[in-house]
Design a protein around this motif. Structure first.
Motif, PDB file in Angstrom:
ATOM      1  N   ASP A  10       0.843  -1.187   0.000  1.00  0.00           N
ATOM      2  CA  ASP A  10       0.000   0.000   0.000  1.00  0.00           C
ATOM      3  C   ASP A  10       0.885   1.247   0.000  1.00  0.00           C
ATOM      4  O   ASP A  10       0.718   2.147   0.814  1.00  0.00           O
ATOM      5  N   GLY A  11       1.844   1.271  -0.924  1.00  0.00           N
ATOM      6  CA  GLY A  11       2.773   2.385  -0.986  1.00  0.00           C
ATOM      7  C   GLY A  11       2.165   3.622  -1.615  1.00  0.00           C
ATOM      8  O   GLY A  11       1.125   3.571  -2.292  1.00  0.00           O
ATOM      9  N   GLY A  12       2.826   4.738  -1.421  1.00  0.00           N
ATOM     10  CA  GLY A  12       2.306   5.999  -1.924  1.00  0.00           C
ATOM     11  C   GLY A  12       2.246   6.077  -3.428  1.00  0.00           C
ATOM     12  O   GLY A  12       1.406   6.788  -3.990  1.00  0.00           O
TER      13      GLY A  12
ATOM     14  N   PHE B 285      -3.145   0.868  -2.345  1.00  0.00           N
ATOM     15  CA  PHE B 285      -3.927  -0.363  -2.459  1.00  0.00           C
ATOM     16  C   PHE B 285      -5.318  -0.111  -3.036  1.00  0.00           C
ATOM     17  O   PHE B 285      -5.723  -0.749  -4.023  1.00  0.00           O
ATOM     18  N   ASP B 286      -6.077   0.778  -2.423  1.00  0.00           N
ATOM     19  CA  ASP B 286      -7.466   0.984  -2.853  1.00  0.00           C
ATOM     20  C   ASP B 286      -7.535   1.435  -4.308  1.00  0.00           C
ATOM     21  O   ASP B 286      -8.374   0.947  -5.082  1.00  0.00           O
ATOM     22  N   GLU B 287      -6.673   2.365  -4.691  1.00  0.00           N
ATOM     23  CA  GLU B 287      -6.686   2.849  -6.071  1.00  0.00           C
ATOM     24  C   GLU B 287      -6.291   1.745  -7.037  1.00  0.00           C
ATOM     25  O   GLU B 287      -6.863   1.625  -8.137  1.00  0.00           O
ATOM     26  N   ARG B 288      -5.294   0.957  -6.649  1.00  0.00           N
ATOM     27  CA  ARG B 288      -4.847  -0.142  -7.507  1.00  0.00           C
ATOM     28  C   ARG B 288      -5.965  -1.162  -7.711  1.00  0.00           C
ATOM     29  O   ARG B 288      -6.228  -1.599  -8.841  1.00  0.00           O
ATOM     30  N   VAL B 289      -6.625  -1.544  -6.641  1.00  0.00           N
ATOM     31  CA  VAL B 289      -7.706  -2.527  -6.734  1.00  0.00           C
ATOM     32  C   VAL B 289      -8.835  -2.000  -7.617  1.00  0.00           C
ATOM     33  O   VAL B 289      -9.347  -2.718  -8.491  1.00  0.00           O
TER      34      VAL B 289
END
Length: 414
Positions: free
Chosen positions: A187-189, A193-197
């Motif tokens: 969940d790096g900057g 995580f949320d944006e990637r998913v």
């Protein structure tokens, strides 16, 4: 007679083997370094560990591990010890303290490796095991036979959300069955995580709308328990069908608690396995280790791959995969799916299939797919065709005559 736990070990000791075995049994149950009046014969009969088997294998002149007692000869043995379940209850965390606790540090021990664990029915009643396993994974991925053809997002870290989504777009258009985050992607900057998913699942769902098949993506949600639960819920809300956890990072309690929350298959990565296993004279065999994680809820378990980039032998890889496919307990199979990875291409398909006798597995290739000279879609097709040849017992070069992507792949799968 009550239920008992059985653990088997490879033991090396500079002491008398029987005395060393009794010291281990005492240390891991009712005994200590000095006899106590409270350790009565009745208490020892009730709660003491028992040496069930001790067989001498060989003797050597030097110890495998530093420290401990000095001796002119060191004896290597096959040892089995048992404990009454009443000592700890059907508890995996306390099982670990019992079978893999202070015994490694004992001065009598110059080498020790856990080779097997046998658990009684009460553990199966306390732990549900995998929620999806092989059949549930196949249903969600839409793959009824053959392996799940998969890959890993690469580079491991450094891609943006948009770049990750584009890589997934190429893969799902090419008919990939399974995609996973690398264990280093969290969940790096740069790639939250949320944006990637959200971005990845938008691509996956769009392709599923066109083709009718939804690729399974294992998003690495490793973190503290609240983070993992929240991340799981986001994956589920976006239509995702799998999540990934690094076992040694979250621990048994973390996985078991997450298993109670999860509504998706748990793809279990064994990152860190080498420090538990690489020395043949210390640590764990894979078979007992994976059994504990299956009880805790792992649906997929990494086993490395044939002719891999790491130090593990092909024999060890196949033994690990067979362990994952074997029943976890005689009365409760708890099927899980082995995951092959690490430097894989279609060249390993035939040997993998021949050694296992089944295609109930996930076969992931990174460069073996992305390196195809005509693109990702051809790379996916080539790996799938290699498995078709393997399962039909057709030589790879012969099958390549009917598949241009496979024929081209053979030029760079070297």
């Amino acid at each position: 007679m009550g239920e008992r736990i059985f653990a088997s070990y490879w033991l090396e000791t500079g002491d008398d083997p029987q005395r060393a075995a009794e010291v281990i049994a005492g240390e891991q149950s009712s005994g200590t370094f000095v006899a106590l009046p409270t350790e009565t014969p009745e208490l020892k009969r009730r709660s003491g560990a028992r040496v069930e088997r001790l067989e001498v294998i060989e003797r050597v002149n030097t110890p495998s591990l530093p420290g401990g007692m000095q001796s002119d000869v060191y004896t290597r043995c096959a040892l089995q010890i048992s404990w009454p379940v009443e000592n700890l209850g059907p508890s995996l965390p306390n099982l670990m303290s019992t079978i893999a606790g202070n015994l490694f540090e004992l001065r009598q021990v110059s080498g020790l490796r856990i080779t097997d664990v046998q658990l009684p029915p009460s553990f199966a009643e306390a732990y549900p095991g995998p929620a999806f396993g092989i059949q549930g994974t196949r249903e969600l991925a839409g793959v009824s036979c053959g392996p799940l053809i998969g890959t890993i997002i690469k580079p491991s870290v450094g891609l943006s959300v948009e770049e990750t989504a584009q890589q997934v777009r190429e893969l799902v258009a090419g008919g990939i069955d399974f995609i996973k985050d690398d264990e280093l992607q969290a969940d790096g900057g740069y790639c939250p995580f949320d944006e990637r998913v959200s971005a990845v699942m938008r691509v996956v769902n769009e392709e599923a709308g066109r083709s009718g098949r939804k690729a399974m993506v294992a998003f690495n949600l490793t973190g503290d328990l609240d983070q993992m639960k929240r991340r799981h819920d986001h994956v589920l809300a976006q239509g995702g069908t799998c999540v990934m956890v690094c076992l040694n990072s979250v621990g048994i309690v973390g996985l078991q608690a997450f298993r109670q929350h999860s509504q998706l298959p748990i793809h279990a990565h064994r990152a860190g396995w080498g420090y538990l296993s690489r020395s043949p004279h210390l640590g764990w065999d894979y078979a007992p280790w994976q059994k504990i994680w299956r009880l805790a809820g792992a649906d997929h378990l990494h086993v490395n791959g044939l002719r891999n980039k790491f130090s593990e032998s092909d024999e060890s890889v196949i033994a690990a995969a067979k362990a994952v496919l074997a029943p976890a307990m005689a009365h409760k199979p708890m099927p899980a799916m082995p995951v092959f990875s690490s430097g894989q291409t279609g060249l390993q398909a035939e040997d993998t299939y021949r050694a296992l006798g089944t295609a109930d597995l996930i076969h992931t290739a990174g460069g073996g797919i992305f390196g195809h000279p005509t693109g990702v879609s051809a790379g996916v097709e080539a790996l799938r065709e290699a498995w078709i040849a393997a399962m039909k017992h057709i030589p790879l070069t012969q099958h390549a005559v009917t598949s241009r992507p496979l024929s081209q792949a053979l030029e760079f799968w070297r």
